[in-house]
Design a protein around this motif. Structure first.
Motif, mmCIF file in Angstrom:
data_model
loop_
_atom_site.group_PDB
_atom_site.id
_atom_site.type_symbol
_atom_site.label_atom_id
_atom_site.label_comp_id
_atom_site.label_asym_id
_atom_site.label_seq_id
_atom_site.Cartn_x
_atom_site.Cartn_y
_atom_site.Cartn_z
ATOM 1 N N GLN A 1 33.300 44.294 -36.548
ATOM 2 C CA GLN A 1 34.674 44.202 -37.049
ATOM 3 C C GLN A 1 34.714 43.694 -38.485
ATOM 4 N N ARG A 2 33.770 42.839 -38.835
ATOM 5 C CA ARG A 2 33.684 42.340 -40.215
ATOM 6 C C ARG A 2 33.465 43.485 -41.211
ATOM 7 N N PHE A 3 32.833 44.574 -40.746
ATOM 8 C CA PHE A 3 32.560 45.723 -41.608
ATOM 9 C C PHE A 3 33.640 46.798 -41.517
ATOM 10 N N GLY A 4 34.713 46.528 -40.791
ATOM 11 C CA GLY A 4 35.819 47.459 -40.728
ATOM 12 C C GLY A 4 35.884 48.313 -39.481
ATOM 13 N N PHE A 5 34.995 48.088 -38.525
ATOM 14 C CA PHE A 5 35.072 48.819 -37.265
ATOM 15 C C PHE A 5 36.219 48.243 -36.437
ATOM 16 N N ARG A 6 36.848 49.117 -35.653
ATOM 17 C CA ARG A 6 37.883 48.653 -34.737
ATOM 18 C C ARG A 6 37.567 49.185 -33.343
ATOM 19 N N ILE A 7 37.901 48.394 -32.348
ATOM 20 C CA ILE A 7 37.710 48.828 -30.955
ATOM 21 C C ILE A 7 38.839 49.798 -30.629
ATOM 22 N N TYR A 8 38.475 50.980 -30.139
ATOM 23 C CA TYR A 8 39.516 51.929 -29.766
ATOM 24 C C TYR A 8 39.552 52.221 -28.268
ATOM 25 N N ASP A 9 38.558 51.746 -27.511
ATOM 26 C CA ASP A 9 38.580 51.953 -26.064
ATOM 27 C C ASP A 9 37.480 51.111 -25.426
ATOM 28 N N GLU A 10 37.509 51.046 -24.097
ATOM 29 C CA GLU A 10 36.481 50.346 -23.325
ATOM 30 C C GLU A 10 36.204 51.135 -22.054
ATOM 31 N N LEU A 11 35.015 50.945 -21.535
ATOM 32 C CA LEU A 11 34.627 51.543 -20.270
ATOM 33 C C LEU A 11 33.998 50.439 -19.435
ATOM 34 N N VAL A 12 34.522 50.234 -18.230
ATOM 35 C CA VAL A 12 33.995 49.194 -17.362
ATOM 36 C C VAL A 12 33.037 49.837 -16.365
ATOM 37 N N LEU A 13 31.794 49.448 -16.456
ATOM 38 C CA LEU A 13 30.768 49.861 -15.496
ATOM 39 C C LEU A 13 30.384 48.581 -14.752
ATOM 40 N N THR A 14 29.102 48.249 -14.696
ATOM 41 C CA THR A 14 28.731 46.919 -14.211
ATOM 42 C C THR A 14 28.761 45.939 -15.386
ATOM 43 N N TYR A 15 29.129 46.432 -16.528
ATOM 44 C CA TYR A 15 29.298 45.699 -17.779
ATOM 45 C C TYR A 15 30.418 46.416 -18.520
ATOM 46 N N VAL A 16 30.880 45.844 -19.622
ATOM 47 C CA VAL A 16 31.922 46.482 -20.421
ATOM 48 C C VAL A 16 31.272 47.128 -21.638
ATOM 49 N N LEU A 17 31.553 48.413 -21.815
ATOM 50 C CA LEU A 17 31.064 49.161 -22.968
ATOM 51 C C LEU A 17 32.242 49.331 -23.922
ATOM 52 N N HIS A 18 32.109 48.794 -25.127
ATOM 53 C CA HIS A 18 33.174 48.840 -26.132
ATOM 54 C C HIS A 18 32.937 50.040 -27.058
ATOM 55 N N PHE A 19 33.988 50.801 -27.307
ATOM 56 C CA PHE A 19 33.936 51.954 -28.199
ATOM 57 C C PHE A 19 34.549 51.548 -29.531
ATOM 58 N N LEU A 20 33.797 51.746 -30.609
ATOM 59 C CA LEU A 20 34.246 51.340 -31.927
ATOM 60 C C LEU A 20 34.268 52.522 -32.895
ATOM 61 N N LYS A 21 35.147 52.419 -33.882
ATOM 62 C CA LYS A 21 35.274 53.458 -34.892
ATOM 63 C C LYS A 21 35.412 52.812 -36.268
ATOM 64 N N TYR A 22 34.780 53.433 -37.241
ATOM 65 C CA TYR A 22 34.943 53.059 -38.644
ATOM 66 C C TYR A 22 35.459 54.294 -39.369
ATOM 67 N N GLU A 23 36.590 54.142 -40.023
ATOM 68 C CA GLU A 23 37.198 55.250 -40.774
ATOM 69 C C GLU A 23 36.965 55.012 -42.257
ATOM 70 N N PRO A 24 36.193 55.883 -42.923
ATOM 71 C CA PRO A 24 35.964 55.668 -44.352
ATOM 72 C C PRO A 24 37.262 55.843 -45.156
ATOM 73 N N ALA A 25 37.350 55.128 -46.249
ATOM 74 C CA ALA A 25 38.522 55.240 -47.128
ATOM 75 C C ALA A 25 38.572 56.643 -47.725
ATOM 76 N N LYS A 26 39.771 57.138 -47.862
ATOM 77 C CA LYS A 26 39.936 58.504 -48.406
ATOM 78 C C LYS A 26 40.147 58.467 -49.880
#
Length: 192
Positions: free
Chosen positions: A167-192
């Protein structure tokens, strides 16, 4: 950052094995038996092959960190890629666990967009050199490269303590998947 050559494969695999030995996501997919180390090796070998062929493999200048980048929109099915998949099943996942692995991959695919992207499959630092800034420098260079290509970066992580770092580098969490652990989905959008 240095573009890895095929001769760097063992170095990259060793870095990833050390970095992801206790990773929940890796250990979820790997058959947990007396051959666990060899199975992690096979997973990292597979990941290197896929990224070397359909993406890029990067090393930090001091070769103590690596990043495996995949361009899913460039991935093509070939005899070679099918062979890699078969080897992964037998050497890493285990035949009796293929259903579990396929279900997990299907759930992940549903959450990933189909747009062209930089998929940061793995970024790892030799544990002896973690918390020294090597991984941060490498990630910054991956971000610059994605900016140059005009592509967003996607990744998943099961390591909660890494979320603030991304997150310090600009990634944001956009979703999660719960298995036997939580998998976090992150996205970084480059500046246009």
């Amino acid at each position: 950052m240095i573009k890895a050559q095929y001769e760097d494969k063992l170095l990259v695999i060793e870095l990833l094995m050390k970095s992801f030995d206790d990773n929940q996501s890796v250990n979820y997919i790997i058959k947990q038996d007396h051959e666990r180390t060899q199975r992690i090796y096979a997973l990292m070998d597979y990941s290197f092959a896929m990224c070397y062929r359909f993406g890029e493999v990067w090393l930090s200048n001091d070769k103590q960190a690596c990043a495996l980048i995949l361009y899913p929109h460039q991935k093509k099915t070939s005899l070679q890629s099918v062979w890699w998949d078969i080897k992964l099943i037998f050497q890493s996942i285990g035949v009796n666990r293929i259903g579990k692995a396929m279900k997990r991959e299907a759930l992940i695919k549903k959450k990933q967009p189909s747009e062209p992207m930089v998929y940061l499959w793995f970024i790892g630092v030799n544990p002896k050199y973690q918390h020294t800034g090597i991984g941060s420098r490498l990630l910054k260079e991956v971000l610059v490269d994605a900016q140059t290509k005009g592509l967003p970066i996607y990744l998943e992580t099961s390591t909660e303590k890494n979320l603030p770092w991304y997150q310090r580098f600009g990634f944001r969490i956009y979703d999660e998947l719960v298995l036997t652990y939580v998998l976090h989905f992150l996205k970084y959008e480059p500046a246009k």
